[in-house]
Design an enzyme around this catalytic site. Sequence first.
Site, short mmCIF file in Angstrom:
data_model
loop_
_atom_site.label_atom_id
_atom_site.label_comp_id
_atom_site.label_asym_id
_atom_site.label_seq_id
_atom_site.Cartn_x
_atom_site.Cartn_y
_atom_site.Cartn_z
N HIS A 74 0.80 -1.24 0.00
CA HIS A 74 0.00 0.00 0.00
C HIS A 74 0.83 1.28 0.00
CE1 HIS A 74 0.47 0.07 4.46
NE2 HIS A 74 0.29 1.38 4.31
N GLU A 78 3.81 5.50 -3.27
CA GLU A 78 4.17 6.76 -2.64
C GLU A 78 5.66 6.81 -2.29
OE1 GLU A 78 1.54 9.02 -1.92
OE2 GLU A 78 3.08 10.51 -1.47
N ASP A 79 6.17 5.73 -1.73
CA ASP A 79 7.51 5.78 -1.12
C ASP A 79 8.60 5.07 -1.91
OD1 ASP A 79 6.24 7.10 0.91
OD2 ASP A 79 6.06 5.34 2.21
MN MN Z 1 0.95 3.16 5.42
#
Ligand code: MN
Length: 637
Positions: A74, A78-79
């Site tokens: 998840h 983003e990362d």
């Molecule tokens: Mn998270």
Amino acid sequence: MSATLENLRRELIEKIKIYPNPDKILEALEYGQNLHDGQLRKSGEPYFIHPIEVALEIIRLQLDEDAVIAALLHDTLEDCNIQYTDIAERFGNNVADIVEGVTKVSNITDNSLKRYSELESLRKFVIASSKDIRVLLIKLADRLHNMKTISALKPEKQIIYSDETLKVYVPLAEYIWIGKLKRELEDIAFRIKEPEKFQIIENLISKDANLSSEITKNFINTIEKLLIENEFSDFKVFGRTKSYYSLYNKILRKIKEGEELEKFDISRIKDYIAVSIVMGSNKTRDCYHVLGIVHEYFQYSERDFSDYIAKPKPNNYKSIHTVVKFEGRFCEIQIKTAQMHDANEFGPASHIAYKLSGQKNAKPTNQFQWVKSLTKWTEDPAQNYKLDIFDNKVFAITPKGKIIELPKGSTTLDFAYEIHSEVGNKYIGAKINGHIVKINTQIQNGDIVEILTSKNHKQPPLEWINYAFLSRTKSKIKRFAIQFDIEKEITNGKNELSKYFLQKIKIDWLNLDSTVINHVLNELNLKEIDELYTKISNKTINKRTVLKVAVKKLNLEIEKDKPILTKKEDDKNDYIKKVVFEGVRGLDYAKAKCCNPIYNDKIVGIVTLRDGLKIHKADCKQIIDFDEERILDAKWE
Ligand code: MN
């Protein structure tokens, strides 16, 4: 590898054995761990601990394989340095969609209290952006783990997170009736946000714990015996615990002014001890039968009796509630069939509306009606995760963070009129996410829409109805276009008349005394002054006609020595009556210095912009410089 990470991996590998295709989850475990390799949590632990914890929560909620894989991945979009397609190629579009959804929702909820002004709109926006119930559940599980590990953050961050949890996530958990997540989230957040109050509630509960659990145990036994004596066999009786936070809120509603929270007597909360009697027969009449038995056996409080079977709550919650006295305490009994119990537990809507509104018997207000639609997903959770209640809606945001809910297909013009009619009327352009767009550009979910306005723009052109999608916008445009047309005509006519009078007789029509104006209206058969202006503007009445009628009356009034202007001139000099301009006597004027006309010279009047009316000799050379419009016919008296 850290010991914690090692243990969590082992736990996950053990738990996924129940899934049809655990290898796929294992692949995601390795893939995710590699991607997050080297990243650390604020606590200093390996980052990948977090996605595994979230995945474990998702397994506890008995969600499917794709949801577990998405939970493990998840945070990767983003990362980590990967794209949607990287996930889609390995794990399918379904998983990639969920991960993308979680990323989108995170972008909305991060710092949301600072960015958005209306909480209920914000929650709707989150639901609309989730599109899949699994996105929402992963986000809730994500927040739960972040709350459990919140001590690694700075104190002020902890407060912000807790506030956000209570205002955004807890209601969302309540809407989709994930009672377990809801209670955990609200109690952690409550403890951090209001540590003293949390402590007081904890003390109140623990002071009463031995007694109330003893009473609950005896109460359940007594009821079981009672039902068996009455020849019932297929039923369950069980107690429930209230979360600290909901107990605190209940106490707040009971507590009187000046009363200390520390000294509150928990036994005053009549449903603090509560048991459910669930009838396995699924026969409604058994519920009433049991009610009769209970009321015969215990002393009950008529005031606290509610029959939500005969009269279900508007959100379809069904159960009989009654409060009885047992061993000196108030105890609540809820009687329902097994079917009703399931519907109440899993039908998320049931408890939401009346709890959120803060009153026991309050009816759900319309603003929470939409939550009811969320129950649809539970009908077939195994196959249908689609959250489509807002499928025909888009949520757009003003630069100031107000969320505007619009039907899909709405344009920037609709958005402007939705904010305020004034904004629509002054519309001159729009920006979406910082870029100038066309007036009829359709708004997409999550767009930040800025409307450019101009003070000078007061009226929409009628053809704008072609750029609007909503019929309510179209009717506003029609209304304002016509209304402003009339207003425009009136202003137009007024200005024309004022200018014309100044030019011809150097008197402002607007300063004329009402006797003169009324005379004009009478002569021309008009009822109102606005009618005159409109007719001047659309040229159905000639300005010259108005002037003639007015001049006649003016001369008449001057002969009678009545004022012709509403604003009286202070200096009524002797020479005032000496020159007649365009047939009008009594005007204030001065002699031009260039030619200095004297009595009986042939003269003209000139309306100057700064110095008022001047008389020149008719052959003065200066006259050529003036507009013919400003030259008045002038005669000596
Ligand atoms: Mn998270």
